[in-house]
Design a protein around this motif. Structure first.
Motif, short mmCIF file in Angstrom:
data_model
loop_
_atom_site.label_atom_id
_atom_site.label_comp_id
_atom_site.label_asym_id
_atom_site.label_seq_id
_atom_site.Cartn_x
_atom_site.Cartn_y
_atom_site.Cartn_z
N ARG A 173 30.62 40.21 22.27
CA ARG A 173 30.02 40.73 23.51
C ARG A 173 30.02 39.71 24.64
N GLY A 174 30.40 38.48 24.35
CA GLY A 174 30.57 37.47 25.40
C GLY A 174 29.28 36.90 25.95
N TRP A 175 28.19 36.92 25.17
CA TRP A 175 26.93 36.36 25.64
C TRP A 175 26.95 34.84 25.51
N SER A 176 26.10 34.16 26.28
CA SER A 176 25.98 32.70 26.20
C SER A 176 25.20 32.32 24.94
N PRO A 177 25.28 31.05 24.49
CA PRO A 177 24.54 30.65 23.29
C PRO A 177 23.04 30.91 23.38
#
Length: 601
Positions: free
Chosen positions: A356-360
């Motif tokens: 989903r391309g979310w940040s850490p």
């Protein structure tokens, strides 16, 4: 006629109704102007080597942890829970720096993941020492030593220049930090009665899971906004705005270091009855010149050489694990659930960051849903404990069978696979992210519901062996926590996210009948146990609603006798458990393990 002092007497006046007698004088004070050597002795025995005074708890003693105030008990419980949470938090905060570790150390993902797995492996091996050590020397000394070393070994992790230093020190930090994972449960069983114990276990048992849930969230944001070294400084230090030595000077750099966990250890008093009574007996012997012995020190284990005692102590969790079907099956069940939690660290990274391309930092936020499920399980356990107390009161205060702790475990066992199936297929890319976050909630509830009930059951079933029983459980549980992160990436890549999670759900479904089996057949299984004390059920309620005074006195006497029998059985069980240490009396450990407790006169 002089009063006879009985260590189990609950009378507080003369039988004829005359002047009240002090049947429980403090053994640390003088009475009626007499010195300690001539003061009344409330213990059985003659004070000689052949017949020492047998020191045990007297009714209502404030020094008995069971009689401490509720405030003191809950503060100690909260202290133990915070310590456990900090240790568990240290396992998953590591995940927040995985990307930075790959860049800095220039090695493979599997090697970097070992930093997480080796820490959890320390959880498996540490309890083999810390649980029996606490039963030998007390809870507090073990906490003080291990908390200090936990803090020490996080320092080289923060300063590491190579991957070897990081991995070795991560293992040692987990090894020494693992003491509260089992010994905190022992502390709770030392202080609380059966009716109160479930609430204390709830607070403690939530900590090992709340810690890993908070770790990815805090570690994710800290890893992307600061150096990865701060992940370990956070485990070791507290950043103080005011120096201890210069209170008016604001510190900007470096931070003021403090071994917080070590400080928490100093706040935890000794709670283990055998150690407390041994210290009392030694003090009384020194003060009076008479011979006092703790009731626990009259057993063979304490007269055996130190090497033999430690052999037995180290073997005891394995004996319990492989000779007690209850502990073995519950350990496998708990280990699988615990493994799923650590598998989710990698799985959530794949689902929310890669797919989903979310940040850490944002990618760790779905763990909040898991945490909310855990909180609901604790609330459910509180209400379930009210049910337990009602049954306890209805039975006249006689402790209930351990199986009475398992209904919530059965519910959690059903909810868990349902939540996993729903979570698996709500992670499809075309499904809105909120669906998968919602279905992570049942996993959190089911996991903690199973653990809370299971731990209460083991404590009730094994009593003074609770720490070793929990250590055996922790060994298998932590081995699964060690292994699951290592194959998560390959399994999800090979099977696909949905089918990998579905496989996990099917295994959870296959294990779900375990608590139902013990709920129905647990009493029969424990009858064949060499280590679980026999349970005496409450006598059935009388048919008549009115009783004569003589009948009421008879019922009170019966209840008193039952309490004495329970205490005698616990002590008698020590003969069996401590006989493990006298290896020369049995040719093999197997023969020792199969010994049955003899009936007491």
């Amino acid at each position: 006629m002089p009063a006879e002092f009985s260590p189990t007497s609950t009378l507080h006046g003369s039988p004829t109704g005359g002047n009240k007698l002090d049947l429980h004088p403090s053994p640390h004070e003088t009475h009626d102007g007499l010195d300690a050597a001539t003061a009344p002795v409330p213990y059985d025995g003659q004070g000689t080597e052949e017949s020492p005074y047998i020191v045990k708890w007297l009714d209502g003693e404030e020094e008995n942890p069971q009689n401490w105030s509720g405030t003191k008990k809950w503060l100690i419980t909260a202290n133990a829970a915070v310590s456990t949470l900090c240790i568990a938090f240290g396992s998953s905060i590591y995940a927040g720096g995985l990307g930075d570790f790959l860049v800095y150390f220039k090695t493979s993902v599997t090697i970097i993941t070992l930093g997480l797995s080796l820490y959890v492996l320390g959880f498996a091996l540490g309890p083999l020492l810390w649980a029996p050590f606490s039963e030998q020397w007390g809870r507090r000394p073990v906490f003080l030593v291990t908390y200090f070393l936990f803090a020490v070994f996080n320092i080289p992790c923060a300063l590491a220049k190579n991957i070897e230093t990081l991995l070795i020190c991560r293992f040692l930090a987990g090894f020494f930090g693992s003491s509260p994972l089992t010994n905190s449960g022992g502390v709770i069983s030392d202080m609380f009665s059966a009716s109160e114990r479930a609430l204390g276990i709830s607070i403690f048992a939530l900590a090992p899971f709340a810690g890993p849930v908070l770790g990815p969230i805090i570690g994710g944001f800290l890893g992307q906004n600061a150096s990865w070294r701060w992940l370990f400084w956070l485990l070791t230090i507290v950043r103080s705005r005011t120096s201890t030595f210069a209170r008016n000077r604001v510190l900007t750099s470096p931070p003021q270091f403090a071994f917080v966990m070590w400080g928490l250890g100093f706040l935890s008093p000794e709670t283990y009855a055998p150690v407390l009574l041994r210290k009392r007996a030694a003090k009384l012997s020194a003060e009076t010149g008479k011979v006092y012995r703790s009731m626990y020190d009259l057993h063979p284990m304490f007269s055996a050489p130190f090497s033999e005692k430690m052999k037995a102590a180290l073997l005891r969790p394995f004996v319990l694990l492989f000779k007690e079907m209850i502990i073995l099956l519950f350990s496998i069940y708990a280990a699988f659930i615990y493994g799923i939690l650590y598998l989710f660290f990698g799985a959530f990274t794949i689902i929310y960051q890669q797919e989903r391309g979310w940040s850490p930092g944002v990618g760790g936020l779905p763990f909040i849903s898991v945490g909310l499920g855990m909180v609901l399980a604790v609330v459910a356990n509180v209400y379930d404990n009210k049910r337990y107390v009602r049954k306890l009161v209805a039975g006249g205060g006689v402790p209930l069978a351990p199986e009475s702790r398992l209904p919530l475990c059965c519910i959690g066992g059903v909810v868990l696979p349902i939540g996993l199936f729903a979570f698996a297929w709500s992670t499809l890319p075309q499904v809105h992210w909120i669906a998968s976050v919602i279905f992570a909630f049942p996993f959190g509830f089911g996991m903690v519901a199973v653990f809370l009930s299971m731990m209460s059951f083991l404590v009730d079933a094994y009593l003074l062996l609770a720490a070793s029983a929990l250590a055996a459980n922790a060994v298998i549980r932590s081995l699964f926590g060690f292994a699951f992160p290592l194959f998560t990436h390959d399994m999800f890549e090979g099977m696909g996210t949905q089918w990998a999670l579905t496989l996990i759900a099917f295994v959870a479904l296959a294990l779900a009948p375990i608590p139902f089996v013990f709920y129905v057949y647990g009493a029969r299984i424990r009858q064949n146990s060499s280590f679980a004390p026999g349970h005496k059920p409450a006598a059935p309620a009388p048919a008549k609603t009115e009783e004569k005074a003589d009948d009421q006195l008879e019922r009170q006497t019966t209840r008193l006798s039952t309490r004495q029998e329970i205490e005698a059985e616990e002590v008698a069980m020590m003969d069996l458990r401590q006989a493990e240490s006298v290896m020369r009396l049995a040719p093999t450990l197997v023969l020792l393990a199969f010994r049955k407790p003899t009936s007491q006169p």
